[in-house]
Design a protein around this motif. Structure first.
Motif, mmCIF file in Angstrom:
data_model
loop_
_atom_site.group_PDB
_atom_site.id
_atom_site.type_symbol
_atom_site.label_atom_id
_atom_site.label_comp_id
_atom_site.label_asym_id
_atom_site.label_seq_id
_atom_site.Cartn_x
_atom_site.Cartn_y
_atom_site.Cartn_z
ATOM 1 N N MET A 44 20.290 134.136 58.730
ATOM 2 C CA MET A 44 21.346 133.505 59.836
ATOM 3 C C MET A 44 21.545 132.067 59.536
ATOM 4 O O MET A 44 20.697 131.542 59.208
ATOM 5 C CB MET A 44 20.626 133.875 60.980
ATOM 6 C CG MET A 44 21.433 133.540 62.139
ATOM 7 S SD MET A 44 20.652 133.954 63.783
ATOM 8 C CE MET A 44 21.921 134.519 64.839
ATOM 9 N N THR A 45 22.906 131.604 59.760
ATOM 10 C CA THR A 45 23.066 130.340 59.593
ATOM 11 C C THR A 45 23.350 129.659 60.959
ATOM 12 O O THR A 45 23.916 129.935 61.601
ATOM 13 C CB THR A 45 24.438 130.234 58.829
ATOM 14 O OG1 THR A 45 24.289 130.967 57.633
ATOM 15 C CG2 THR A 45 24.879 128.770 58.688
ATOM 16 N N ILE A 46 22.257 128.743 61.153
ATOM 17 C CA ILE A 46 22.418 127.715 62.449
ATOM 18 C C ILE A 46 22.469 126.266 61.740
ATOM 19 O O ILE A 46 21.826 125.986 61.382
ATOM 20 C CB ILE A 46 21.122 128.056 62.912
ATOM 21 C CG1 ILE A 46 21.038 129.493 63.475
ATOM 22 C CG2 ILE A 46 21.033 127.111 64.367
ATOM 23 C CD1 ILE A 46 19.624 129.782 64.090
ATOM 24 N N ASP A 47 23.590 125.761 62.290
ATOM 25 C CA ASP A 47 24.028 124.325 62.109
ATOM 26 C C ASP A 47 23.921 124.086 60.698
ATOM 27 O O ASP A 47 23.226 123.360 59.971
ATOM 28 C CB ASP A 47 22.691 123.320 62.811
ATOM 29 C CG ASP A 47 22.920 123.387 64.169
ATOM 30 O OD1 ASP A 47 23.987 123.689 64.712
ATOM 31 O OD2 ASP A 47 21.819 123.164 64.969
ATOM 32 N N ASN A 48 24.748 124.918 59.828
ATOM 33 C CA ASN A 48 24.939 124.910 58.585
ATOM 34 C C ASN A 48 23.407 125.045 57.634
ATOM 35 O O ASN A 48 23.267 124.537 56.516
ATOM 36 C CB ASN A 48 25.682 123.657 57.904
ATOM 37 C CG ASN A 48 26.956 123.669 58.613
ATOM 38 O OD1 ASN A 48 27.563 124.672 58.557
ATOM 39 N ND2 ASN A 48 27.345 122.337 58.966
ATOM 40 N N GLU A 49 22.422 125.580 58.247
ATOM 41 C CA GLU A 49 21.164 125.785 57.396
ATOM 42 C C GLU A 49 21.070 127.397 57.821
ATOM 43 O O GLU A 49 20.956 127.822 58.540
ATOM 44 C CB GLU A 49 20.109 124.917 58.358
ATOM 45 C CG GLU A 49 18.897 124.894 57.507
ATOM 46 C CD GLU A 49 17.790 124.179 58.380
ATOM 47 O OE1 GLU A 49 16.549 124.380 58.011
ATOM 48 O OE2 GLU A 49 18.143 123.328 59.151
ATOM 49 N N GLN A 50 20.472 127.801 56.499
ATOM 50 C CA GLN A 50 20.062 129.345 56.480
ATOM 51 C C GLN A 50 18.629 129.466 56.887
ATOM 52 O O GLN A 50 17.919 128.884 56.429
ATOM 53 C CB GLN A 50 20.448 129.917 55.318
ATOM 54 C CG GLN A 50 21.919 130.086 54.859
ATOM 55 C CD GLN A 50 22.136 131.463 54.078
ATOM 56 O OE1 GLN A 50 21.297 131.910 53.501
ATOM 57 N NE2 GLN A 50 23.395 131.857 54.211
#
Length: 82
Positions: A44-50
């Motif tokens: 999942m991508t959260i704040d451009n971090e996977q």
């Protein structure tokens, strides 16, 4: 979860209602599929971090007849349902 946390409304998640003359199996099937996907995990991508997300169902609360159905046990007379 502590007992005090169980009592807070924000910690209750409504899964759904079984309509009259509906079958519990048909209603719960999409929820079970979502839980199975969560158990396998996914990216999942959260704040451009996977990030890798996984989880599962820890506890469920039901009345006695529904709890018996979930556990796969027979009802009162151990031969037939009510």
């Amino acid at each position: 979860m502590k007992f005090k946390s169980h009592q807070k409304l924000r910690n209750h998640f409504l899964v759904g209602f079984v309509p009259f003359k509906g079958k519990f199996e048909d209603t719960i099937k999409p929820f079970i599929q979502d839980i199975q996907q969560l158990e396998c995990g996914f990216l999942m991508t959260i704040d451009n971090e996977q990030v890798w997300v996984s989880g599962g169902l820890g506890i469920t609360i039901a009345d006695l007849p529904q709890g018996n159905d979930l556990a796969g046990t027979l009802r009162h007379n151990a031969t037939h349902g009510c």
